[in-house]
Design an enzyme around this catalytic site. Sequence first.
Site, PDB file in Angstrom:
ATOM      1  N   SER A 105      -1.943  -1.927   6.193  1.00 22.82           N
ATOM      2  CA  SER A 105      -2.819  -3.007   6.658  1.00 22.82           C
ATOM      3  C   SER A 105      -2.526  -4.231   5.805  1.00 22.82           C
ATOM      4  O   SER A 105      -1.676  -4.182   4.906  1.00 22.82           O
ATOM      5  CB  SER A 105      -4.299  -2.617   6.533  1.00 22.82           C
ATOM      6  N   TYR A 118      -8.934   1.393  -1.695  1.00 22.57           N
ATOM      7  CA  TYR A 118      -8.359   1.114  -0.380  1.00 22.57           C
ATOM      8  C   TYR A 118      -7.053   0.330  -0.512  1.00 22.57           C
ATOM      9  O   TYR A 118      -6.040   0.660   0.123  1.00 22.57           O
ATOM     10  CB  TYR A 118      -9.363   0.331   0.457  1.00 22.57           C
TER      11      TYR A 118
END
Length: 213
Positions: A105, A118
């Site tokens: 991402s 993350y």
Amino acid sequence: MHGNEISGKVAFITGAGSGIGRAAALGIAQQGARVALIGQNCPSVEETAHLIEKAGGAALAIRCDVANENEVQAAVACTANSYGRLDFAFNNAAKQGGVIVNTSSTAGVRGFARQASYVAAKHGVIGLSKVAALDYASDNVRVNVIAPGLSKTKIFERMTADNEHGADQFFDRIPLGRPGEANEIASTFLWLCSDAATYTTGAVFVIDGGLTI
């Protein structure tokens, strides 16, 4: 008309029950590939299979927790046994002469405050993919990464539904002024599987409407 480089080949798509995974599965099936649909939510994955079959394609729905290595290996084996080959993988293993496309991402190419775990995980996907690209190049396996920004998925819908300002606060950060559509992300996966990308490996494709410029 099916593209010759994809028609008749086999794709292994994780997260195929919704969002980008479903869009990728539908897109590659439209080009003539047979598709193994992988996911934990059986009804959603089976719905994707139904959509493909309704359009005249071939699909195999497999329940699998991708965090469980044994289940992933079993799903890959089931695909190979059912279709006799495995050419493309969206997130997971491939065989000789194949294509692996992993999903990171925008958190894999920049930092976000208070999101250490993350961000580290998404950077890790890119690092592992680059190593795999080197390790398997001699087997003619290409490994690339797509790094989507905000896109219209169920996760994004939940994020905006819980916020009093809705989606506007997210759109303000994106130069193109909107989130991506699932098919816009999936189209990069389809290109990476095609003969147009046979010299592309170890690359990261950021698809974020200009968010990380």
